[in-house]
Design a protein around this motif. Structure first.
Motif, PDB file in Angstrom:
ATOM      1  N   SER A 317       0.737  -1.327  -0.034  1.00  0.00           N
ATOM      2  CA  SER A 317      -0.168  -0.107   0.151  1.00  0.00           C
ATOM      3  C   SER A 317       0.956   1.389  -0.013  1.00  0.00           C
ATOM      4  CB  SER A 317      -0.985   0.116   1.323  1.00  0.00           C
ATOM      5  OG  SER A 317      -0.286   0.171   2.187  1.00  0.00           O
ATOM      6  N   GLU A 324      -1.124   0.451   8.250  1.00  0.00           N
ATOM      7  CA  GLU A 324      -1.785  -0.386   7.238  1.00  0.00           C
ATOM      8  C   GLU A 324      -2.456  -1.500   8.389  1.00  0.00           C
ATOM      9  OE1 GLU A 324      -1.175  -3.393   3.559  1.00  0.00           O
ATOM     10  OE2 GLU A 324       0.555  -1.689   4.131  1.00  0.00           O
ATOM     11  N   LEU A 445      -5.705   0.148  -0.067  1.00  0.00           N
ATOM     12  CA  LEU A 445      -4.572   0.841  -1.195  1.00  0.00           C
ATOM     13  C   LEU A 445      -4.207   2.343  -0.538  1.00  0.00           C
ATOM     14  CD1 LEU A 445      -7.339   0.178  -3.936  1.00  0.00           C
ATOM     15  CD2 LEU A 445      -5.301  -1.075  -3.448  1.00  0.00           C
ATOM     16  N   SER A 446      -3.685   2.876  -1.179  1.00  0.00           N
ATOM     17  CA  SER A 446      -3.160   4.554  -0.621  1.00  0.00           C
ATOM     18  C   SER A 446      -3.092   5.067  -1.850  1.00  0.00           C
ATOM     19  CB  SER A 446      -1.990   4.188  -0.023  1.00  0.00           C
ATOM     20  OG  SER A 446      -0.834   4.121  -0.595  1.00  0.00           O
TER      21      SER A 446
END
Length: 504
Positions: A317, A324, A445-446
């Motif tokens: 991510s 996370e 996700l990022s």
């Protein structure tokens, strides 16, 4: 209004105890435009238009205020019409109104242009005119408007993070209500600009939206060729009267033989230039339908949204490991419906608060979007109500684009906290929950935010804290939705995606 060369201002100082005048940036037949700062809104630049001394008759004053009210009403319906949000009379007795300040270029300075750029700008011009033609409420009834002076000098093009270029239509000073009888009369005699006026406009008679469509045809011809459809011997009224009434337009192919113009587009432009209104497209919807059908074959895919870099592998991510892990432990909020939605929330970590996006998707789609690229955009409005659109876009080659729009009312202190936290970090999590029970987190996700964007977010938070109270959040949200939907529609056409591929 756009930025221009400064001349010596005839009037500087504080106007209406709110607007600090800075300098003269424009002058026209009806007024002068000054750059100013709205000190009530923290020094935000605005444009102030004053009625010229030479046309300060009672009727001209009435028409001047009518222009301000028209622009204010229309700009609440369309992003493509310059916003007017205040008007009054100065201490010297000069009527004025206040508009958004737009640092861009006149359309006339961008002519001629490429086909993709042409389609992008013409489509936006049509959307603005369509709004005017659909009309505004006057005394409880809807009356359509005809602009009557559509020309490149009255169309401004400003840089925009979403559309690339954003069109704004200016100068409704001689616009006319259709089928509206009042003490305000804009009929009788010729009003307009000769090279762009329809045959019926030169007669000084009654007009409808098809007159603007004729003017649009002249503009479209000029945008592609750099020339007018006719070349009269002089610029006098008689020469232009003859051209508009009797002369056949020149062929675009003769002026630009290297331009590979689709026959459908050539036919559209020539139809707009028909001498008789009934032979032209009858409304903007017809023109937009043709432009939309051409866009996917002419316009290349936008590189700013769909990157060509190699996607990150699943599970990477880019976030700190501790953050996370905390995201993976989250559960779907009980107060949120079990359906495909997206919403922002503030995540409290051991060290600090973190702005996040949560969304719910089917397990299958989450798996398919495990390998993807993310981008974001931010659009900020102070007027009529402070509001921020925080837009995240997920791209997966097999599925295309997924849009995650979040509209934040910036009069809400909680959103101040959210955006402040967003501005403090280089990345923010996008947390995916399953539509199927037990609705757990199935992927994190990022998306990254560059330094300049984060600085802008900090500035917008400060501005929003200094703004006066407003109850018009729905108006700003509608304006933001227009900009978002236009980009969405354009990208869907280019990628041939179906509406089911979009998360609303």
């Amino acid at each position: 209004m756009s930025q221009g060369a400064f001349t010596s201002p005839k009037n500087t100082g504080l106007l209406a105890k709110r607007y600090q005048l800075k300098g003269l940036i424009g002058k026209g037949g009806m007024g002068e435009v000054f750059l100013a700062e709205d000190i009530l809104l923290g020094g935000i630049p605005v444009a102030v238009k004053f009625l010229s001394q030479t046309v300060s008759s009672p009727k001209m004053k009435q028409d001047f205020i009518r222009e301000a009210l028209m622009s204010a009403a229309l700009s609440q319906k369309s992003l493509h019409i310059v916003r007017a949000h205040d008007y009054g009379v100065s201490e010297e007795g000069k009527p004025f109104y206040v508009m958004e300040y737009l640092n861009g270029k006149s359309l006339k300075d961008l002519i001629p242009m490429t086909l993709p750029n042409f389609l992008n700008l013409v489509r936006q011009i049509c959307l603005g005119l369509q709004c005017a033609h659909q009309g505004i409420n006057v005394e409880g009834k809807i009356y359509p408007l005809v602009h009557r002076d559509i020309k490149p000098a009255n169309i401004l093009v400003v840089p925009d993070p979403i559309l690339g270029q954003l069109v704004k239509i200016l100068d409704f000073g001689i616009a006319k209500y259709v089928n509206y009888a009042s003490t305000i009369s804009t009929n009788g005699g010729f009003n307009g600009t000769l090279p762009y006026s329809s045959p019926e406009q030169l007669e000084g008679g009654e007009l409808d939206s098809r007159s603007d469509i004729y003017s649009l045809g002249v503009i479209m011809f000029e945008m592609l060729t750099g020339a007018k459809p006719w070349q009269p011997e002089t610029d006098l009224f008689g020469a232009w009267y003859k051209a508009h009434h009797f002369e056949v337009p020149r062929a675009i192919a003769d002026l630009q033989p290297q331009l590979k113009l689709p026959q459908q587009l050539n036919n559209l432009i020539m139809a707009c230039l028909a001498k008789t209104p009934s032979d032209r497209p009858q409304n903007m919807a017809v023109i937009l339908q043709v432009l939309n059908s051409l866009e996917s074959s002419i316009c290349p895919l936008s590189p700013t949204i769909v990157p060509k870099s190699t996607p990150n592998p699943p599970g990477s991510s880019g976030l700190p490991l501790a953050i996370e892990k905390q995201c993976w432990q989250l559960t779907w909020p009980e107060n949120k419906p079990i359906q495909e939605i997206v919403f922002p929330q503030l995540l409290e970590t051991a060290q600090e608060n973190l702005a996040t996006i949560s969304l719910m998707l089917s397990e299958q789609e989450i798996q398919k979007r495990a390998v993807c690229q993310l981008r974001n955009r931010f659009i900020w409005l102070t007027d009529p109500h402070p509001m921020l659109l925080w837009l995240t876009v997920i791209y997966t080659p097999a599925l295309g684009l997924k849009w995650l729009p979040c509209y934040l009312d910036m009069q809400n202190p909680q959103n101040h906290q959210l955006v402040s936290a967003l501005a403090e970090h280089e990345r923010y999590p996008v947390i995916c929950f399953t539509l199927e029970a037990p609705h757990d987190c199935a992927n994190v996700l990022s998306s990254s935010i560059d330094f300049n964007q984060r600085q802008m977010l900090k500035t917008w938070v400060k501005q929003s804290q200094n703004l006066p109270p407003s109850s018009q959040a729905h108006l700003s949200k509608n304006l933001l939705k227009q900009q978002y939907k236009q980009m969405q529609s354009r990208m869907l056409n280019q990628m041939a995606l179906t509406p089911q591929a979009v998360l609303r």
